[in-house]
Design a protein around this motif. Structure first.
Motif, mmCIF file in Angstrom:
data_model
loop_
_atom_site.group_PDB
_atom_site.id
_atom_site.type_symbol
_atom_site.label_atom_id
_atom_site.label_comp_id
_atom_site.label_asym_id
_atom_site.label_seq_id
_atom_site.Cartn_x
_atom_site.Cartn_y
_atom_site.Cartn_z
ATOM 1 N N ASP A 123 0.815 -1.213 0.000
ATOM 2 C CA ASP A 123 0.000 0.000 0.000
ATOM 3 C C ASP A 123 0.847 1.260 0.000
ATOM 4 N N LYS A 143 -10.928 -16.649 4.767
ATOM 5 C CA LYS A 143 -10.298 -17.188 5.962
ATOM 6 C C LYS A 143 -9.406 -16.142 6.565
ATOM 7 N N GLY A 144 -9.220 -16.303 7.835
ATOM 8 C CA GLY A 144 -8.259 -15.442 8.485
ATOM 9 C C GLY A 144 -6.894 -15.807 7.974
ATOM 10 N N LEU A 164 -0.183 -14.559 10.046
ATOM 11 C CA LEU A 164 1.009 -13.766 9.869
ATOM 12 C C LEU A 164 1.885 -14.412 8.800
ATOM 13 N N LEU A 165 2.456 -13.610 7.996
ATOM 14 C CA LEU A 165 3.425 -14.069 7.011
ATOM 15 C C LEU A 165 2.818 -14.968 5.939
ATOM 16 N N GLN A 187 4.196 -10.338 3.539
ATOM 17 C CA GLN A 187 3.863 -9.229 4.417
ATOM 18 C C GLN A 187 3.296 -9.737 5.717
ATOM 19 N N LEU A 188 3.639 -9.014 6.743
ATOM 20 C CA LEU A 188 3.109 -9.390 8.038
ATOM 21 C C LEU A 188 1.715 -8.821 8.170
ATOM 22 N N VAL A 189 0.838 -9.663 8.596
ATOM 23 C CA VAL A 189 -0.526 -9.191 8.791
ATOM 24 C C VAL A 189 -0.782 -9.111 10.284
ATOM 25 N N HIS A 198 -10.289 -8.469 11.056
ATOM 26 C CA HIS A 198 -9.037 -8.583 10.316
ATOM 27 C C HIS A 198 -9.108 -9.644 9.248
ATOM 28 N N GLN A 199 -10.004 -10.597 9.454
ATOM 29 C CA GLN A 199 -10.004 -11.699 8.504
ATOM 30 C C GLN A 199 -10.544 -11.269 7.157
ATOM 31 N N LEU A 200 -11.320 -10.258 7.176
ATOM 32 C CA LEU A 200 -11.935 -9.854 5.929
ATOM 33 C C LEU A 200 -11.110 -8.832 5.180
ATOM 34 N N LEU A 225 -7.625 -7.855 4.675
ATOM 35 C CA LEU A 225 -6.236 -8.167 4.931
ATOM 36 C C LEU A 225 -5.332 -7.081 4.397
ATOM 37 N N GLY A 226 -4.314 -6.866 5.151
ATOM 38 C CA GLY A 226 -3.264 -6.004 4.671
ATOM 39 C C GLY A 226 -3.658 -4.568 4.470
ATOM 40 N N SER A 227 -4.816 -4.209 4.945
ATOM 41 C CA SER A 227 -5.230 -2.843 4.707
ATOM 42 C C SER A 227 -4.986 -1.960 5.917
ATOM 43 N N TYR A 228 -4.283 -2.472 6.873
ATOM 44 C CA TYR A 228 -4.095 -1.685 8.074
ATOM 45 C C TYR A 228 -2.721 -1.057 8.056
ATOM 46 N N ASP A 229 -2.695 0.151 7.666
ATOM 47 C CA ASP A 229 -1.382 0.781 7.697
ATOM 48 C C ASP A 229 -1.177 1.559 8.977
ATOM 49 N N SER A 268 2.164 -0.364 12.315
ATOM 50 C CA SER A 268 3.297 -0.489 11.410
ATOM 51 C C SER A 268 3.761 -1.943 11.370
ATOM 52 N N ASP A 269 4.114 -2.337 10.200
ATOM 53 C CA ASP A 269 4.697 -3.645 9.980
ATOM 54 C C ASP A 269 5.893 -3.865 10.875
#
Lengths: 985, 210
Positions: free
Chosen positions: A52, A841-842, A845-846, B22-24, B37-39, B41-45, B48-49
């Motif tokens: 992003d 699904k959830g 991490l990684l 990427q770390l989620v 969070h399950q829905l 993903l990856g949209s949380y900036d 911080s990673d």
């Protein structure tokens, strides 16, 4: 300069300083012409850019430019960076530049490109369509650089488990590589890939077996050996039925090799992986693994936690009634020893060395483990998680198969007592978690609670051992009260089920008085409300047992004693009447009020002197005990409720009985007529109407273990617990009479089932206690009969034939076995449409999100029509979007040009609009024919070329604004977002 | 697939962090912020990673540093990974979850690889070995200070071996060759921090039987 600063920044980022603010500077450095600086820039991008990150848009061009660089090392920078930053749109734009790199002269570039393409495909599956044929060519190319081949194999392996079907055609080539490829890494990957392929193509097994066996026999590389075994296991080669002799042979070979890995090598890694492999074999060949018990048990005592955990996994799988005790014993010893050594244990340590070897021979001879053993306590303290794990494994092993493996329940209860004592070490952690874990729904954390539950379920299910179980519970309870140093606090989860046992089976108590005191004590101390509720219920139960014995003469001593006892209980409970938790409050008030009544009655009753024989107050001897001594409780299987079938003709909206209100009234009246109206009345009495619609349910109640009531339903469950049997009988008769004609009433007194319970009683009395038929009531509900209103007939009860081991019978969980609505069926029904639905699904991490890739097919001649259609549609949409943008751009240009002309001529604005409309139409028509991107834009261009001259010709058409919507309408069918784009433009 | 490669020293200071996926952030971490969070993903900036990464490193470090010598090179999953991993039902997707933490300890450094179950555990150990040997060749008797002052080279060597989480090269010579091809351009005054002297990593290279 900037590059150096960036280097430092990257270094700092490693320590946890966010550097996302610097992304623009990273981009600047990336675009530096010097390789050195460029490399730093790309490194920064790898480390800090996310999907992003906004500057990524700006980086696209740079990436494309560097991809086409002449220098190989420069070129590899973007290739290596792309996997970290890739997004679908970026993938789309760099794909065309990346593809030619597959045939680059430098093998390093080729292999990197292949991997990058794989990552592209993960986010943008379309990548594979053009890329896959080329990758395949590379793979098939015999003259290809081996490291490139290896890279391809890696990628194929990664793709392989996602879409194994697509790779079956490659099998011959892969097989070739496996046989003569010298690279171990690649061989491992190939084996892993084959392991996923074999389930789909059984013929592969035969082909694979010889080379795999030869590898196993010859390879010097342990990793390859292990992966071979692993591949054989995972590929289901062992379980292959048709060639059982060969399968057996290879299984034995594998197990032998694995045993060798554990035994011979002093390498812990091999132990670990061998255990992993055992864990997989144990599913299919438990007996082979069980032969290796000795080595595995050694691993359980390994100092390494990882190894222990794996061994623990394994042990659970291979447990049987023979080795259960020794295994559990071993684990228990471990738990014991891990406690901080007390002084006396320390004193015993010198004896250790001599005993060590003896411990190993214990494996053969089951031993009672909890006896204080003089094992070395020099082990490092175990982490709490491990202890929790061990405890729950022990419970799991023992209780598995409804205690099928358990021979000696006395032993088990001892184990449980011991576990309660061991658990405390972990309790501070678990209890701390407990409060918020409830919200997170992780009850498994409270191990001591589970131990208690286990004790309780033994007490409930195994009647023969109930006495001991109750005594054990009592002992724990009293020790918790007496012994201040005892690790049990009232908050401990174990005490709740224990308190329940003590209350429920109060008649088995050794010292009811002492138990009651202990109960009162722990109730007084601060405990969580959930525990208090249970304690509160246990108190009157115990009290009822102490005071309610009507055989004993009502002497002055007894009167004083009982009064005192009641006074004490009331004293304890009174403060709880203002407890913040409503449940606690309610129960405390009810019990207090009841006891007050009883106290009044007791003080009113004169004690019997020598001449007059006085009875104890009825309230004490009759009413209160009968509150608690109703039905025997049986454990009900999870999901049993769900198994109660809903009759097909059950209409919940329909009035069940038109006479309902009258019925209700009569029931209410009878309820009001009950003899002892006190706080309990409201608590226990559930309005019958509430449960009436669930007509199918009562069947479950008729499991009636030892109760003498033949029938009862949820509606009356409350009543029965406090009504005298004669009253119940009368009321039941009344109700039957009333409902005789009601088709929706489940006639529970069907001839068969009515006879069943009396039959039981006869059987029981005839056979004596040895043959407890009603111990194991297995309910069967035939569904084929449920289409008649009379549901829930219980088939004749089937006693499980007691096995020859002991005369202990474990009551099975009560459930309903039904044809169509078993839990399994429920699952399968609900899963029916699951495959089509992409599951949300959830992601952990990684984790890589590869869900998209499943939708794409690699076959050229693809028959997956729906998928293809979808893809085509998507592509069309993309093309459409592009085309429309193009059109829009041209339109703007033309408009501008027109305005210029207009300025000159002052007329032709309108023409442009008309032109525009004309142009967009052919484009739309075109979209149906799957045009390629280039073709499309060319098409537009030519369109324009044709249109241009006609502008001057067409000179009519008014109103620009009126026209504008039209092309939009056309476009919106395909691309809605485009419309807004157009509007914006 | 390899999810991450980490290097840190005996006191838990990172020397190299490379995440291939990427770390989620997951709910345990910030339960209130990410109920769904399950829905998404990856949209949380807003988280911080790097914070998650640091947490993961410290968790792994505490696991690794408590291990007795002579224990095996595989770690139980750190809580951060485990809790997110176990919530999954084991399905076809389990191959995507990192499930394997392999480490090796050299002198003052821990090398850690987090990977999914599609990698072979023993092969990963070998991979670390190759990496360390490559570094050793590049730096001629490598020590921790080399890694600090030339950490760019670390990354370069790693990217010769692993791209996007997939191993592309396992042969020592080729890795070294590849880095040196870049190194000619990037050559710095090597080993500027040599003052501390070699820490004898070479002694650890004797690898029994594999």
């Amino acid at each position: 300069m900037k590059a150096t600063a960036l280097m430092k920044l990257i270094y700092l980022e490693m320590f946890g300083h966010d550097m996302s603010w610097a992304s623009f500077h990273v981009l600047e450095v990336m675009s530096s012409p010097k390789y050195l600086q460029k490399r730093v820039g790309y490194l920064g991008a790898v480390q800090s850019f996310r999907q992003d990150t906004e500057v990524l848009m700006l980086a696209t061009n740079l990436l494309k430019k560097d991809l086409t660089s002449t220098s190989a090392i420069t070129m590899s920078l973007p290739i290596v960076t792309l996997p970290h930053v890739i997004t679908p749109s970026l993938a789309l734009s760099v794909l065309s530049d990346l593809l030619p790199r597959l045939t680059h002269s430098n093998p390093a570039i080729r292999k990197k490109t292949i991997v990058t393409l794989y990552r592209l495909a993960l986010v943008y599956p379309e990548t594979l369509r053009p890329a896959w044929p080329k990758i395949k060519d590379r793979l098939m190319d015999e003259g290809e650089d081996p490291s490139v081949t290896a890279a391809i194999v890696n990628v194929v392996c990664e793709l392989g488990w996602r879409r194994p079907h697509d790779f079956l055609p490659l099998a011959p080539r892969l097989f070739e590589l496996l046989v003569d490829g010298g690279n171990n890494w690649m061989a491992i990957k190939l084996i892993k890939l084959f392991a996923t392929l074999t389930p789909l193509e059984p013929r592969l097994v035969k082909k694979l077996l010889p080379p795999l066996t030869s590898i196993i026999r010859t390879t010097p590389a342990m990793s390859l050996l292990y992966e071979c075994i692993n591949g054989i296991i995972q590929g289901g080669i062992l379980g292959n039925g048709d060639d059982s002799a060969a399968g057996e042979e290879i299984a034995t070979l594998c197990v032998g090799k694995l045993r060798g890995m554990i035994m011979v090598e002093g390498d812990p890694n091999l132990k670990y992986v061998a255990l992993l492999a055992f864990n997989k074999i144990v599913l299919t060949h438990p007996y082979l693994v069980a032969e290796q018990e000795d080595v595995i048990m050694d691993c359980i005592d390994n100092p390494d936690i990882s190894i222990r955990l794996r061994a623990l996994d394994l042990v659970v799988g291979m447990v049987s009634s023979e080795n259960l005790m020794s295994i559990v014993g071993r684990l228990m010893r471990q738990l014991r020893n891990s406690r901080s050594p007390t002084t006396d244990e320390r004193g015993q340590r010198p004896a250790v060395g001599a005993i060590e070897p003896a411990a190993d021979s214990d494996d053969e001879a089951p031993e009672i483990a909890i006896r204080p053993s003089r094992e070395p306590s020099s082990e490092p303290p175990l982490p709490d998680e491990y202890k929790i794990d061990v405890i729950s494994r022990v419970l799991e092993m023992c209780s598995s198969n409804n205690y099928g493996n358990l021979v000696d329940f006395d032993w088990y209860i001892d184990i449980l007592i011991q576990l309660v004592r061991e658990a405390p070490v972990v309790r501070p952690v678990t209890m701390l978690d407990d409060s918020d874990s409830r919200s997170r729904d992780e009850p498994a954390l409270d191990v001591s609670g589970r131990i208690g539950d286990e004790l309780r379920s033994v007490a409930v299910k195994v009647r023969a051992i109930r006495l001991q179980a109750t005594r054990a519970a009592e002992a724990i309870l009293i020790s918790a009260y007496n012994d201040n140093s005892s690790p049990l606090t009232p908050a401990s989860g174990a005490l709740r089920p224990i308190a329940w046992i003590v209350g429920e089976y109060a008649s088995n108590l050794e010292t009811p008085d002492g138990t009651l005191t202990a109960l009162l004590h722990i109730t007084r101390s601060s405990a969580p409300p959930e525990a208090l509720i249970i304690f509160l219920q246990a108190i009157p139960k115990t009290f009822a047992f102490i005071a309610g014995d009507d055989q004993v003469i009502w002497t002055p001593e007894r009167k004083t004693m009982v009064s005192l006892l009641m006074a004490r209980i009331i004293h304890v409970l009174e403060p709880l009447a203002i407890h913040p938790d409503l449940e606690v409050q309610e129960r405390a008030v009810e019990i207090t009020e009841l006891l007050r009544l009883a106290a009044e009655a007791a003080s009113g009753q004169e004690p019997s002197s020598d001449e007059i024989q006085q009875d104890a107050p009825l309230l004490l001897t009759q009413a209160i005990p009968s509150l608690f001594s109703g039905l025997e409780l049986n454990s009900v299987a999870v999901g049993a409720q769900r198994n109660v079938p809903v009759p097909s003709d059950l209409d919940l909206d329909e009035l069940i009985n038109p006479n309902l209100t009258n019925l209700l009234r009569t029931v209410d009246m009878t309820a009001l007529d009950e003899p002892d109206e006190d706080g309990f009345e409201t608590y226990y009495h559930q309005p019958p109407a509430a449960a009436a619609p669930t007509a199918g349910e009562p069947a479950i109640n008729r499991l009636g273990g030892a109760s003498e009531d033949a029938v009862h339903s949820y509606q009356q469950g409350g009543e029965e617990s406090y009504l005298d049997p004669d009253i119940l009988a009368r009321r039941r008769a009344e109700r039957l009479e009333r409902n005789k004609d009601d088709p929706f009433y489940i006639a529970p007194t069907d001839a068969v089932s009515r006879s069943s319970t009396p039959l039981h009683n006869i059987l029981q009395s005839n056979n004596g206690p040895d043959f407890d038929v009603d111990e194991i009531p297995v309910m069967q509900l035939e569904l084929d009969r449920t289409n008649t209103p009379v549901t829930g007939q219980s088939s004749p009860k089937k006693p499980i034939i007691p096995k020859s081991r002991q005369r202990i019978q474990v009551a099975a969980d009560e459930t309903l076995v039904s044809g169509s609505s078993s839990p399994g069926n429920y699952d399968s029904e609900s899963n029916l449409d699951a495959p089509q639905r992409p599951k949300l699904k959830g992601k952990s991490l990684l984790q890589v999100d590869s869900s998209h890739i499943g939708t794409i097919s690699l076959e050229e001649g693809d028959h997956a029509a729906s998928a293809l259609d979808f893809e085509r549609q998507q592509r069309e949409e993309a093309e459409m979007a592009k085309a429309m943008k193009e059109v829009e751009r041209l339109r703007l240009e033309m408009q501008r040009a027109n305005e210029r002309i207009q300025a000159a001529q002052g007329v032709s604005t309108e023409t442009v609009v008309k032109k525009k409309k004309k142009k967009s139409k052919p484009v739309e028509a075109e979209a149906g024919k799957v045009p390629t991107k280039k073709k499309k834009s060319k098409q537009v261009a030519t369109d324009e070329g044709q249109g241009e001259p006609s502008i001057s010709a067409d000179v009519v058409k008014p109103k620009k604004k009126k026209k504008k919507p039209k092309p939009e309408e056309g476009g919106s069918e395909h691309q809605e977002s485009l419309v807004s784009g157009e509007n914006g433009a | 697939m390899i999810s991450a490669v980490l290097v840190f020293n005996n006191s838990g200071q990172p020397r190299l962090t490379k995440f291939y996926t990427q770390l989620v952030p997951f709910p345990l971490f910030v339960p209130v912020l990410f109920p769904h969070h399950q829905l998404k993903l990856g949209s949380y900036d807003d988280i911080s990673d790097t914070a998650v990464q640091q947490r993961l490193i410290s968790e792994i470090f505490s696991l690794v540093s408590n291990r007795p010598s002579g224990s095996c090179n595989f770690l139980p999953l750190p809580p951060l990974l485990a809790s997110s991993g176990t919530s999954h039902t084991p399905s076809s997707e389990h191959n995507d979850t990192p499930s394997l933490v392999t480490y090796r300890h050299y002198a003052t450094l821990y090398f850690i690889i987090i990977s999914t179950s599609t990698e072979s555990p023993l092969a990963l150990i070998d991979l670390i070995q190759v990496y360390v040997e490559a570094l050793d060749r590049l730096f001629e008797n490598v020590c921790e200070l080399d890694l600090i002052f030339n950490f760019e080279t670390l990354h370069a060597a790693l990217s010769e071996m692993i791209v996007g989480g997939v191993v592309i090269e396992t042969q020592l010579d080729r890795v070294v060759e590849g880095v040196k091809a870049q190194g000619k351009v990037a050559k710095r005054p090597v080993n500027e921090g040599r003052g501390a002297g070699p820490l004898g990593m070479g002694g650890n290279f004797a690898w029994p039987g594999r």
